[in-house]
Design an enzyme around this catalytic site. Structure first.
Site, mmCIF file in Angstrom:
data_model
loop_
_atom_site.group_PDB
_atom_site.id
_atom_site.type_symbol
_atom_site.label_atom_id
_atom_site.label_comp_id
_atom_site.label_asym_id
_atom_site.label_seq_id
_atom_site.Cartn_x
_atom_site.Cartn_y
_atom_site.Cartn_z
ATOM 1 N N TYR A 189 -13.809 -14.421 -4.703
ATOM 2 C CA TYR A 189 -12.493 -13.969 -5.164
ATOM 3 C C TYR A 189 -11.677 -13.537 -3.957
ATOM 4 O O TYR A 189 -12.144 -12.747 -3.138
ATOM 5 C CB TYR A 189 -12.650 -12.792 -6.136
ATOM 6 C CG TYR A 189 -11.325 -12.271 -6.674
ATOM 7 C CD1 TYR A 189 -10.519 -13.066 -7.489
ATOM 8 C CD2 TYR A 189 -10.873 -10.993 -6.347
ATOM 9 C CE1 TYR A 189 -9.300 -12.596 -7.975
ATOM 10 C CE2 TYR A 189 -9.658 -10.510 -6.839
ATOM 11 C CZ TYR A 189 -8.878 -11.315 -7.648
ATOM 12 O OH TYR A 189 -7.668 -10.852 -8.124
ATOM 13 N N ASP A 235 -13.066 -12.828 4.386
ATOM 14 C CA ASP A 235 -12.383 -11.920 3.465
ATOM 15 C C ASP A 235 -13.248 -10.669 3.365
ATOM 16 O O ASP A 235 -14.245 -10.638 2.654
ATOM 17 C CB ASP A 235 -12.201 -12.600 2.097
ATOM 18 C CG ASP A 235 -11.509 -11.668 1.099
ATOM 19 O OD1 ASP A 235 -11.322 -10.473 1.428
ATOM 20 O OD2 ASP A 235 -11.164 -12.139 -0.005
ATOM 21 N N LYS A 241 -8.533 -2.276 0.415
ATOM 22 C CA LYS A 241 -9.383 -1.198 -0.109
ATOM 23 C C LYS A 241 -9.543 -0.024 0.871
ATOM 24 O O LYS A 241 -8.646 0.796 0.986
ATOM 25 C CB LYS A 241 -10.728 -1.778 -0.542
ATOM 26 C CG LYS A 241 -10.501 -2.881 -1.628
ATOM 27 C CD LYS A 241 -11.688 -3.129 -2.477
ATOM 28 C CE LYS A 241 -11.489 -4.348 -3.357
ATOM 29 N NZ LYS A 241 -11.321 -4.099 -4.759
#
Ligand code: PLP
Length: 430
Positions: free
Chosen positions: A145, A240, A268
């Protein structure tokens, strides 16, 4: 059982005013069943809902809160910044400070562009890769994702080199045709793909530790294989690290596995619980970005002073190896106890983990890619989730997610969690 009268009322009403009642799909508990609780506040390792229930939290806002909820120094930093104004649309010193801290923790990130989400970071990274290489194709991995921008919403194509089909409504096939999705941990398929289309591949984007189909470690040689192939074919390697960055090590998975990608996507923890994302890499590639270069990217709230303040404070606290030793120890203790509890039962599990990132799969087979995850028993996970929630432990509301711990998770929460799991095992019919 927990009380849920107030949460239930708010959620019912929210469905009238907000699509599905939530602002991000997994919050609706659809794959688990039942209605979600509505949060009142968080402190340390605990979340409290508006009915007054307390939960030991293993979601931790899906990763950013490595120091726990409402960590005092972070909240103070945000408050101090907010008193000076919440957004300027002009540069601040804090943006430079954040970029310099990232450079210190990840020395190969010579330049960093901050954006407002991980989605934007990944979207920008592939635009940059395409701009810098002049090529179109992007390789991702099934079950990976990278946010919700069009190009990444690709259903796993059957086998290599099939143009991806959109996995979401509203995504033009024309956009996803340039995205190739391959099985994670299968370097042979990547080799084959490069042999056939190497000259057209701009980049390979990978979660170096897969964490959005549950946690799956890279098999030995997989990441190095990606590094070698991308170099050989002059494509870029994008890690990522929106989840793994500052989580699996101070310098992220690149440090842990000692493999330097060309670009990294962050988010994050970078914002310590405030909205942020970042794309970084060496100066030659980063300078393709506007205003220096031809690849456009911009944002009204990019480098937002509240986000940079929270990020700086959080990253400074991580400048201490004891944080990582502690998180790993907590995780090893917890997962060790979970494994020995289930080993004594007739329930098969697989605990898949890297440092303080882990997922419990109800499965009797090895988990190494998306197909093997799909064969895990997700119905049993739902049952387990509900049991744990009713005993005050909030696990990810989907079996396809990572569990997150923080420095606020202590022995007390560990024992509480283990006891709740014990009642799950004991309560099941023989
Ligand atoms: N990349 C990874 C690996 C993620 O886990 C996520 C979100 O969970 C994203 C990108 C997208 O980040 P955001 O939700 O901040 O847009």
């Amino acid at each position: 059982m927990i009380k849920n009268k107030k949460s239930s009322e708010i959620f019912d009403k929210a469905q009238q005013y907000i699509p599905g009642g939530v602002n991000s799909p997994v919050r609706a508990f659809k794959s688990i069943g039942g209605k979600p609780f509505i949060v009142d506040k968080g402190t340390g390792a605990y979340l409290y809902d508006i009915d007054g229930n307390r939960f030991t939290d293993y979601v931790m806002s899906w990763g950013p809160l490595i120091l726990g909820h409402a960590h005092k120094p972070v909240i103070e930093a945000i408050t101090k910044a907010a008193l000076k104004g919440s957004s300027f649309g002009a540069s601040t010193k804090a943006e430079l400070e954040l970029a310099m801290i990232v450079n210190e923790l990840m020395p190969w990130v010579e330049k960093l562009r901050t954006v407002s989400s991980g989605t934007e970071a990944c979207m920008t990274a592939i635009r940059l890769a395409r701009g810098a290489t002049g090529r179109q194709l992007v390789v991702k991995f099934d079950g990976g994702y990278h946010g919700h921008s069009d190009a990444f919403l690709v259903k796993a194509g059957s086998g290599l080199a099939t143009g991806g089909l959109p996995a979401s409504g509203g995504v033009p096939e024309k956009v996803t045709e340039a995205t190739l999705s391959l099985p994670y941990n299968d370097i042979e398929k990547v080799k084959q793909c490069f042999a056939e289309k190497g000259n057209d591949i701009a980049a390979v984007i990978v979660e170096p530790v897969a964490a959005n189909m549950g946690v799956i470690p890279p098999t030995p040689g997989f990441l190095q294989g990606l590094r070698d192939l991308t170099r050989e074919h002059k494509a870029l390697l994008i890690f990522d690290e929106v989840i793994t960055g500052f989580r699996v090590a101070r310098g992220g998975a690149a440090e842990l596995f000692d493999i330097k990608p060309d670009l990294v996507c962050l988010g994050k923890i970078l914002g310590g619980g405030m909205p942020i994302g970042g794309v970084g890499g060496n100066a030659d590639i980063m300078d393709y970005l506007a205003p220096e270069g031809p690849v456009y990217q911009a944002g009204t709230l990019s480098g937002n002073p509240l986000s940079t303040a929270a990020g700086i404070e959080t990253l400074k606290s991580l400048d201490d190896h004891r944080v990582y030793t502690y998180l790993k120890q907590y995780t090893d203790d917890l997962t060790g106890e979970i494994t020995s509890l289930f080993d004594k039962s007739d329930i098969d599990i697989r605990l898949s983990k890297v440092e303080s990132l882990f997922t419990l799969f109800f499965a009797g087979h090895d988990i190494y890619d998306f197909d093997s995850v799909n064969k895990a028993n997700m119905n049993m996970y739902s049952e387990f989730f509900t049991h744990m929630l009713n005993r005050g432990v909030y696990l990810p509301p989907s079996g396809y997610e990572a569990w997150f711990v923080s420095t606020a998770h202590q022995q007390e929460q560990l024992e509480y969690t283990i006891n709740a799991i014990r009642t799950f095992i004991d309560g099941r019919p023989e």
